[in-house]
Design an enzyme around this catalytic site. Sequence first.
Site, short mmCIF file in Angstrom:
data_model
loop_
_atom_site.label_atom_id
_atom_site.label_comp_id
_atom_site.label_asym_id
_atom_site.label_seq_id
_atom_site.Cartn_x
_atom_site.Cartn_y
_atom_site.Cartn_z
CB SER A 50 -54.89 34.95 22.92
OG SER A 50 -54.26 35.97 23.77
CG ASP A 81 -55.13 31.00 19.87
OD1 ASP A 81 -55.78 30.08 19.34
OD2 ASP A 81 -54.36 31.15 20.68
CG HIS A 179 -53.49 25.59 25.60
ND1 HIS A 179 -54.92 25.64 25.77
CD2 HIS A 179 -53.28 25.89 24.28
CE1 HIS A 179 -55.52 25.69 24.55
NE2 HIS A 179 -54.62 26.09 23.69
CG HIS A 209 -55.37 24.69 20.05
ND1 HIS A 209 -55.65 26.10 20.11
CD2 HIS A 209 -56.53 24.49 18.88
CE1 HIS A 209 -56.47 26.35 19.21
NE2 HIS A 209 -56.82 25.62 18.56
N GLY A 210 -51.93 23.40 21.62
CA GLY A 210 -50.91 22.98 22.78
C GLY A 210 -49.69 22.10 22.12
CB ALA A 211 -48.44 22.14 18.65
#
Length: 306
Positions: A50, A81, A179, A209-211
């Site tokens: 990120s 990211d 997230h 995302h946010g998995a």
Amino acid sequence: MALVTGMDILAAARRGGYGVGAFNTNNMEITQAILEAAEEKDSPVIVALSEGALKYGGKDLVNIVLTMSKEVTVPVAIHLDHGSSYESCLRALRYGFTSVMIDKSHEDPQTNVKETARVVEAAHAVGVSVEAEIGRLGGVEEHVVVSEADAILTKPDEAAWFMEHSGADYLAVAIGTSHGAYKGKGRPFIDHQRIKKIAALVPNPLVMHGASGVPQSLVERFVATGGEMKEASGIHEDDVRLAVTEGIAKINTDTDLRLAFATVVREVFKSKPKEFDPRKILGPARDEMKAIVKARMEVFGSAGKA
Ligand code: G3H
Ligand code: 13P
Ligand code: ZN
């Protein structure tokens, strides 16, 4: 093996009906955990950094990740990211990343498409693939009326229009995930119908995302060492498996690794108050993160697909 692009990995995943993990790194130990897991599971992998990671680790972190990734035998892509600007994406291209995300999902769709297309032009000129996002990540309840969910989640028609006009290679979709460690009470609702509708209109790989799964056993261990975490919840493995059959090809995980890291470091400090050798503190944390990455590669179906 030389680095490959994100699209090399994800096109094969979408064709083969499996998902590939994008795991966030911030230091050497996390990077080792990700890459050793990939080698041992014979799995392709995406190592994600990120802007926060780049601010924290700078060029040193990039050098560590690039050098280590080139030494493994499985296909690896290095990914930016949530790139927030054209400039940020260009910097990643200059560093040698093989995948960048431009995230203008908070802008209006016209601005999002225009800004994404700019990044696509630059990235494709140097053979790097691009992820973009449309819709807003955030948990929704199963019973909310469609118009309310539509205001937040990715609209299938808009996704198709967006991909056609932006030229992006893969698309992050808002389908109920969020997230962090608090994704909603109980088992968070994932809008599988929406994934299927988007995939019917968008042939490109889709991104979740946010998995993170936020395993309850880890949360309990974290709390047992004095850590504070209430009502944490993650995405159920069965929802991830199903989403992969519906068109999700890239699955992002950061929180699970952070939680594993922090939990084990806390446990070492608690059980060994005399310990102050960094290797004996960070080594066990690395082992725990590696086990999590390996388990997720089995869930995603990427094990054995390198
Ligand atoms: O989606 C966000 C990732 O978990 C990275 O988080 O910006 O705190 O590094 P970060
Ligand atoms: P988690 O917070 O669920 O791990 O998601 C990470 C992510 O989406 C990184 O882009
Ligand atoms: Zn994300």
